[in-house]
Write a protein that holds these residues in place. Sequence first.
Motif, PDB file in Angstrom:
ATOM      1  N   ARG A   1       0.824  -1.214   0.000  1.00  0.00           N
ATOM      2  CA  ARG A   1       0.000   0.000   0.000  1.00  0.00           C
ATOM      3  C   ARG A   1       0.848   1.249   0.000  1.00  0.00           C
ATOM      4  O   ARG A   1       0.481   2.264  -0.590  1.00  0.00           O
ATOM      5  CB  ARG A   1      -0.933   0.009   1.211  1.00  0.00           C
ATOM      6  CG  ARG A   1      -2.094  -0.937   1.035  1.00  0.00           C
ATOM      7  CD  ARG A   1      -3.161  -0.692   2.037  1.00  0.00           C
ATOM      8  NE  ARG A   1      -3.710   0.652   1.829  1.00  0.00           N
ATOM      9  CZ  ARG A   1      -4.319   1.336   2.769  1.00  0.00           C
ATOM     10  NH1 ARG A   1      -4.462   0.845   3.962  1.00  0.00           N
ATOM     11  NH2 ARG A   1      -4.800   2.531   2.515  1.00  0.00           N
ATOM     12  N   LYS A   2       2.001   1.203   0.670  1.00  0.00           N
ATOM     13  CA  LYS A   2       2.861   2.378   0.734  1.00  0.00           C
ATOM     14  C   LYS A   2       3.671   2.572  -0.539  1.00  0.00           C
ATOM     15  O   LYS A   2       3.921   3.691  -0.959  1.00  0.00           O
ATOM     16  CB  LYS A   2       3.814   2.257   1.926  1.00  0.00           C
ATOM     17  CG  LYS A   2       3.120   2.375   3.251  1.00  0.00           C
ATOM     18  CD  LYS A   2       4.105   2.242   4.390  1.00  0.00           C
ATOM     19  CE  LYS A   2       3.383   2.299   5.720  1.00  0.00           C
ATOM     20  NZ  LYS A   2       4.302   2.097   6.847  1.00  0.00           N
ATOM     21  N   ARG A   3       4.077   1.468  -1.165  1.00  0.00           N
ATOM     22  CA  ARG A   3       5.015   1.561  -2.294  1.00  0.00           C
ATOM     23  C   ARG A   3       4.355   1.488  -3.666  1.00  0.00           C
ATOM     24  O   ARG A   3       4.945   1.946  -4.639  1.00  0.00           O
ATOM     25  CB  ARG A   3       6.041   0.433  -2.199  1.00  0.00           C
ATOM     26  CG  ARG A   3       6.919   0.544  -0.988  1.00  0.00           C
ATOM     27  CD  ARG A   3       7.909  -0.574  -0.957  1.00  0.00           C
ATOM     28  NE  ARG A   3       8.667  -0.573   0.289  1.00  0.00           N
ATOM     29  CZ  ARG A   3       9.528  -1.493   0.626  1.00  0.00           C
ATOM     30  NH1 ARG A   3       9.770  -2.506  -0.183  1.00  0.00           N
ATOM     31  NH2 ARG A   3      10.150  -1.420   1.771  1.00  0.00           N
ATOM     32  N   GLU A   4       3.187   0.884  -3.772  1.00  0.00           N
ATOM     33  CA  GLU A   4       2.572   0.647  -5.085  1.00  0.00           C
ATOM     34  C   GLU A   4       1.144   1.191  -5.116  1.00  0.00           C
ATOM     35  O   GLU A   4       0.192   0.479  -4.838  1.00  0.00           O
ATOM     36  CB  GLU A   4       2.551  -0.851  -5.385  1.00  0.00           C
ATOM     37  CG  GLU A   4       3.926  -1.476  -5.430  1.00  0.00           C
ATOM     38  CD  GLU A   4       3.873  -2.979  -5.568  1.00  0.00           C
ATOM     39  OE1 GLU A   4       2.781  -3.565  -5.499  1.00  0.00           O
ATOM     40  OE2 GLU A   4       4.940  -3.572  -5.735  1.00  0.00           O
ATOM     41  N   PRO A   5       0.975   2.449  -5.471  1.00  0.00           N
ATOM     42  CA  PRO A   5      -0.373   3.010  -5.501  1.00  0.00           C
ATOM     43  C   PRO A   5      -1.275   2.356  -6.556  1.00  0.00           C
ATOM     44  O   PRO A   5      -2.492   2.349  -6.404  1.00  0.00           O
ATOM     45  CB  PRO A   5      -0.158   4.487  -5.808  1.00  0.00           C
ATOM     46  CG  PRO A   5       1.262   4.663  -6.161  1.00  0.00           C
ATOM     47  CD  PRO A   5       2.002   3.426  -5.786  1.00  0.00           C
ATOM     48  N   ALA A   6      -0.699   1.785  -7.590  1.00  0.00           N
ATOM     49  CA  ALA A   6      -1.519   1.155  -8.631  1.00  0.00           C
ATOM     50  C   ALA A   6      -2.122  -0.165  -8.160  1.00  0.00           C
ATOM     51  O   ALA A   6      -3.115  -0.619  -8.715  1.00  0.00           O
ATOM     52  CB  ALA A   6      -0.689   0.922  -9.885  1.00  0.00           C
ATOM     53  N   GLY A   7      -1.539  -0.780  -7.138  1.00  0.00           N
ATOM     54  CA  GLY A   7      -2.027  -2.077  -6.671  1.00  0.00           C
ATOM     55  C   GLY A   7      -2.731  -2.012  -5.327  1.00  0.00           C
ATOM     56  O   GLY A   7      -2.752  -2.990  -4.591  1.00  0.00           O
ATOM     57  N   ARG A   8      -3.301  -0.850  -4.985  1.00  0.00           N
ATOM     58  CA  ARG A   8      -3.939  -0.674  -3.678  1.00  0.00           C
ATOM     59  C   ARG A   8      -5.069  -1.665  -3.446  1.00  0.00           C
ATOM     60  O   ARG A   8      -5.215  -2.195  -2.345  1.00  0.00           O
ATOM     61  CB  ARG A   8      -4.489   0.738  -3.531  1.00  0.00           C
ATOM     62  CG  ARG A   8      -3.455   1.762  -3.212  1.00  0.00           C
ATOM     63  CD  ARG A   8      -4.079   3.137  -3.077  1.00  0.00           C
ATOM     64  NE  ARG A   8      -4.913   3.257  -1.885  1.00  0.00           N
ATOM     65  CZ  ARG A   8      -4.483   3.715  -0.722  1.00  0.00           C
ATOM     66  NH1 ARG A   8      -3.226   4.070  -0.615  1.00  0.00           N
ATOM     67  NH2 ARG A   8      -5.290   3.826   0.300  1.00  0.00           N
ATOM     68  N   THR A   9      -5.878  -1.911  -4.458  1.00  0.00           N
ATOM     69  CA  THR A   9      -7.027  -2.796  -4.274  1.00  0.00           C
ATOM     70  C   THR A   9      -6.584  -4.219  -3.979  1.00  0.00           C
ATOM     71  O   THR A   9      -7.110  -4.856  -3.062  1.00  0.00           O
ATOM     72  CB  THR A   9      -7.914  -2.765  -5.540  1.00  0.00           C
ATOM     73  OG1 THR A   9      -8.261  -1.409  -5.819  1.00  0.00           O
ATOM     74  CG2 THR A   9      -9.157  -3.590  -5.336  1.00  0.00           C
TER      75      THR A   9
END
Length: 104
Positions: free
Chosen positions: A58-66
């Motif tokens: 969640r902190k490092r990859e905003p595209a994979g939040r879901t």
Amino acid sequence: MTDYQTPGSQPASYGSGYPAVEPKTLSIVSLALGLASIFLGISILVPIAGIVVGVMARKREPAGRTMALWGIWLSVATLIIGALLWILVGGVILAALGFAATGA
């Protein structure tokens, strides 16, 4: 032959017009660990690893939040259900030992 380009054109070595793909590795790992923790619910390590990797994602990859959120929630739910089952089984075992000791 010369390497002549028209003004405003990009060289052939640049991308083909598609947007750059953002990495989602940690998010995918978190989701996989969350799904694996459903089947390995007795283990405590897999859900905890899913939670840790999901928070990192969640902190490092905003595209994979879901995907990261799904991994976190699946891991948390499995950890809670697993803990409740361990408590229930432990209570049943202690009750059986108590009944056996009293001779009832």
